[in-house]
Design a protein around this motif. Sequence first.
Motif, PDB file in Angstrom:
ATOM      1  N   ALA A 115       0.805  -1.326   0.166  1.00 29.15           N
ATOM      2  CA  ALA A 115      -0.010   0.527   0.042  1.00 29.15           C
ATOM      3  C   ALA A 115       0.670   1.085  -0.262  1.00 29.15           C
ATOM      4  CB  ALA A 115      -0.967   0.341   0.743  1.00 29.15           C
ATOM      5  N   PHE A 116       2.259   1.049   0.374  1.00 30.52           N
ATOM      6  CA  PHE A 116       2.975   2.134   0.535  1.00 30.52           C
ATOM      7  C   PHE A 116       3.183   2.213  -0.442  1.00 30.52           C
ATOM      8  CE2 PHE A 116       6.820   4.437   1.377  1.00 30.52           C
ATOM      9  CZ  PHE A 116       6.895   5.091   2.162  1.00 30.52           C
ATOM     10  N   ALA A 117       4.127   1.776  -1.401  1.00 32.66           N
ATOM     11  CA  ALA A 117       4.472   1.441  -2.252  1.00 32.66           C
ATOM     12  C   ALA A 117       3.767   2.177  -3.555  1.00 32.66           C
ATOM     13  CB  ALA A 117       5.400   0.251  -2.803  1.00 32.66           C
ATOM     14  N   SER A 118       2.480   1.842  -3.711  1.00 28.10           N
ATOM     15  CA  SER A 118       1.738   2.311  -4.366  1.00 28.10           C
ATOM     16  C   SER A 118       1.016   3.843  -4.039  1.00 28.10           C
ATOM     17  CB  SER A 118      -0.186   1.346  -4.506  1.00 28.10           C
ATOM     18  OG  SER A 118      -0.400   2.214  -4.180  1.00 28.10           O
ATOM     19  N   ALA A 119       0.910   3.996  -2.700  1.00 32.35           N
ATOM     20  CA  ALA A 119       0.891   4.916  -3.245  1.00 32.35           C
ATOM     21  C   ALA A 119       1.719   6.526  -2.840  1.00 32.35           C
ATOM     22  CB  ALA A 119       0.223   5.738  -1.162  1.00 32.35           C
ATOM     23  N   LEU A 120       3.038   6.080  -2.179  1.00 27.68           N
ATOM     24  CA  LEU A 120       4.242   6.577  -3.268  1.00 27.68           C
ATOM     25  C   LEU A 120       4.226   7.331  -4.724  1.00 27.68           C
ATOM     26  CD1 LEU A 120       6.389   8.396  -2.416  1.00 27.68           C
ATOM     27  CD2 LEU A 120       7.913   6.152  -2.452  1.00 27.68           C
ATOM     28  N   GLY A 121       3.697   5.431  -5.562  1.00 25.06           N
ATOM     29  CA  GLY A 121       4.606   5.374  -6.429  1.00 25.06           C
ATOM     30  C   GLY A 121       3.015   7.075  -7.170  1.00 25.06           C
ATOM     31  N   LEU A 127       2.887  14.474  -8.932  1.00 18.69           N
ATOM     32  CA  LEU A 127       4.167  15.068  -9.359  1.00 18.69           C
ATOM     33  C   LEU A 127       5.192  15.256 -11.073  1.00 18.69           C
ATOM     34  CD1 LEU A 127       3.746  18.517  -7.591  1.00 18.69           C
ATOM     35  CD2 LEU A 127       3.330  16.197  -6.551  1.00 18.69           C
ATOM     36  N   ARG A 128       4.138  14.368 -11.439  1.00 21.75           N
ATOM     37  CA  ARG A 128       4.916  13.896 -13.111  1.00 21.75           C
ATOM     38  C   ARG A 128       6.815  13.659 -12.741  1.00 21.75           C
ATOM     39  NH1 ARG A 128       0.164  15.876 -12.754  1.00 21.75           N
ATOM     40  NH2 ARG A 128      -1.118  16.556 -14.580  1.00 21.75           N
ATOM     41  N   LEU A 129       7.174  12.975 -11.568  1.00 27.08           N
ATOM     42  CA  LEU A 129       8.494  13.226 -10.868  1.00 27.08           C
ATOM     43  C   LEU A 129       8.792  11.578 -11.485  1.00 27.08           C
ATOM     44  CD1 LEU A 129       8.754  14.931  -7.389  1.00 27.08           C
ATOM     45  CD2 LEU A 129       9.667  15.216 -10.196  1.00 27.08           C
ATOM     46  N   ASP A 130      10.066  10.756 -12.434  1.00 27.79           N
ATOM     47  CA  ASP A 130       9.803   9.979 -12.169  1.00 27.79           C
ATOM     48  C   ASP A 130       9.835   8.893 -11.402  1.00 27.79           C
ATOM     49  OD1 ASP A 130      11.547   8.068 -15.059  1.00 27.79           O
ATOM     50  OD2 ASP A 130      12.080   6.901 -12.447  1.00 27.79           O
ATOM     51  N   PRO A 131       9.306   7.668 -11.627  1.00 24.43           N
ATOM     52  CA  PRO A 131       9.294   6.606 -10.132  1.00 24.43           C
ATOM     53  C   PRO A 131      10.696   6.546  -8.973  1.00 24.43           C
ATOM     54  CG  PRO A 131       8.516   5.596 -12.196  1.00 24.43           C
ATOM     55  CD  PRO A 131       8.849   6.884 -12.069  1.00 24.43           C
ATOM     56  N   HIS A 132      11.653   6.146 -10.394  1.00 23.30           N
ATOM     57  CA  HIS A 132      12.720   5.548 -10.111  1.00 23.30           C
ATOM     58  C   HIS A 132      13.742   7.480  -8.880  1.00 23.30           C
ATOM     59  CE1 HIS A 132      13.635   2.336 -12.291  1.00 23.30           C
ATOM     60  NE2 HIS A 132      13.096   3.263 -12.795  1.00 23.30           N
ATOM     61  N   VAL A 153       5.631  15.277  -2.868  1.00 20.15           N
ATOM     62  CA  VAL A 153       5.641  14.271  -2.601  1.00 20.15           C
ATOM     63  C   VAL A 153       5.443  13.868  -1.217  1.00 20.15           C
ATOM     64  CG1 VAL A 153       6.651  12.094  -3.425  1.00 20.15           C
ATOM     65  CG2 VAL A 153       6.293  14.231  -5.060  1.00 20.15           C
ATOM     66  N   GLN A 154       6.557  14.636  -0.740  1.00 20.28           N
ATOM     67  CA  GLN A 154       6.463  14.131   0.809  1.00 20.28           C
ATOM     68  C   GLN A 154       5.345  14.324   1.461  1.00 20.28           C
ATOM     69  OE1 GLN A 154      10.399  16.067   2.918  1.00 20.28           O
ATOM     70  NE2 GLN A 154      11.136  15.778   0.855  1.00 20.28           N
ATOM     71  N   MET A 155       4.657  15.553   1.074  1.00 15.01           N
ATOM     72  CA  MET A 155       3.290  16.001   1.921  1.00 15.01           C
ATOM     73  C   MET A 155       2.888  15.166   1.691  1.00 15.01           C
ATOM     74  SD  MET A 155       1.354  19.710   1.136  1.00 15.01           S
ATOM     75  CE  MET A 155       1.072  18.880  -0.822  1.00 15.01           C
ATOM     76  N   LEU A 156       2.267  14.530   0.177  1.00 18.33           N
ATOM     77  CA  LEU A 156       0.704  14.152  -0.357  1.00 18.33           C
ATOM     78  C   LEU A 156       1.399  12.478   0.316  1.00 18.33           C
ATOM     79  CD1 LEU A 156       0.542  14.964  -3.937  1.00 18.33           C
ATOM     80  CD2 LEU A 156      -0.870  15.693  -2.095  1.00 18.33           C
ATOM     81  N   THR A 157       2.589  12.479   0.734  1.00 18.86           N
ATOM     82  CA  THR A 157       2.645  10.639   1.676  1.00 18.86           C
ATOM     83  C   THR A 157       2.707  10.794   2.938  1.00 18.86           C
ATOM     84  OG1 THR A 157       4.390  10.701  -0.581  1.00 18.86           O
ATOM     85  CG2 THR A 157       4.337   9.232   1.253  1.00 18.86           C
ATOM     86  N   LEU A 158       3.080  11.692   3.302  1.00 23.71           N
ATOM     87  CA  LEU A 158       2.764  11.943   5.249  1.00 23.71           C
ATOM     88  C   LEU A 158       1.553  12.371   5.337  1.00 23.71           C
ATOM     89  CD1 LEU A 158       5.842  13.251   5.959  1.00 23.71           C
ATOM     90  CD2 LEU A 158       5.196  11.166   6.346  1.00 23.71           C
ATOM     91  N   ALA A 159       0.458  12.618   4.525  1.00 21.87           N
ATOM     92  CA  ALA A 159      -0.931  13.492   4.655  1.00 21.87           C
ATOM     93  C   ALA A 159      -0.670  14.526   6.128  1.00 21.87           C
ATOM     94  CB  ALA A 159      -1.926  11.961   4.231  1.00 21.87           C
ATOM     95  N   PRO A 160      -0.266  15.414   5.512  1.00 26.18           N
ATOM     96  CA  PRO A 160      -0.915  16.341   7.064  1.00 26.18           C
ATOM     97  C   PRO A 160      -2.137  17.256   7.436  1.00 26.18           C
ATOM     98  CG  PRO A 160       0.947  17.794   5.570  1.00 26.18           C
ATOM     99  CD  PRO A 160       0.473  16.275   5.116  1.00 26.18           C
ATOM    100  N   LYS A 161      -2.485  17.631   8.567  1.00 26.65           N
ATOM    101  CA  LYS A 161      -3.797  17.776   8.772  1.00 26.65           C
ATOM    102  C   LYS A 161      -3.209  19.154   8.426  1.00 26.65           C
ATOM    103  CE  LYS A 161      -4.894  15.851  12.825  1.00 26.65           C
ATOM    104  NZ  LYS A 161      -5.582  15.506  13.998  1.00 26.65           N
TER     105      LYS A 161
END
Length: 237
Positions: A115-121, A127-132, A153-161
């Motif tokens: 789930a983490f890998a898929s959310a990060l992807g 953000l149109r960044l390459d998976p690598h 990407v950090q913001m979306l992954t950590l999903a802050p309030k």
Amino acid sequence: MSLDFSSLHISRTAEIVHGVSLTIGAGELHVLLGRNGSGKTTLLNAVMGHPAYTVEKGSVTIDGEDVTLLPAFERARRGLFLSLQQPPEIPGVGLADFLRSATTAIRGEHPKTVAFASALGANLAQLRLDPHFAERSVNVGASGGEKKRGEMVQMLTLAPKFALLDEPDSGLDADALHYVAEAIALLRTQGAGFLIVTHYQAFIELLKPDAIHVMRNGVIAQSGGLEILANGLAAVL
Ligand SMILES: Nc1ncnc2c1ncn2[C@@H]1O[C@H](COP(=O)(O)OP(=O)(O)OP(=O)(O)O)[C@@H](O)[C@H]1O
Ligand SMILES: [Mg+2]
């Protein structure tokens, strides 16, 4: 749900912010304007709990809890996030590993691997960044615009309030400006509140803010809606 600043006085070697009060509710987006050196970065860093800054007076509360004396990671655990004006390079720490560790620290348990890998992807794609990009050391060798998109990407992954974003648009090309605005809008629809520093009117118009605040010499000198920019941004600084 709200992030509240009450009469904040912040010092470094001398006092820089001289009494700022602000309330950011769930889903609200506030823009912070001000000339170079007016105290915007100082305010955001101190609210996140950066140890180089001292809160001399006043308080920061998250959902009614006073966090003024808590270290930055405890504020992050309560849902606060800061993106930096100048993101640092962290050699030897891959972005995916960094975000997995940060997610574990914030949630108190390891995220599920798939789930983490898929959310990060999905967030990299947003953000149109390459998976690598996630396998590379954080910000090392990244272009200025990639660093700013990486912060999103950090913001979306950590999903802050609540997200404090210090010039998330600086150095972006026209397309990237839209990707960043879309990432912010996406998290906003999930109920996050924002305080966003920028120097550019075109970005503010993409953000559709609820409120705009103008900092002058360490205080909020003016607040309003988009109408305060009717004569251009330079006229209110
Ligand atoms: N360690 C320090 N010692 C002395 N003064 C400092 C220190 N750190 C910051 N300042 C001063 O505090 C003031 C506010 O700086 P800050 O970075 O908050 O400005 P800013 O509004 O974010 O500006 P910019 O738009 O250029 O990013 C500046 O005059 C800066 O030189
Ligand atoms: Mg700044």
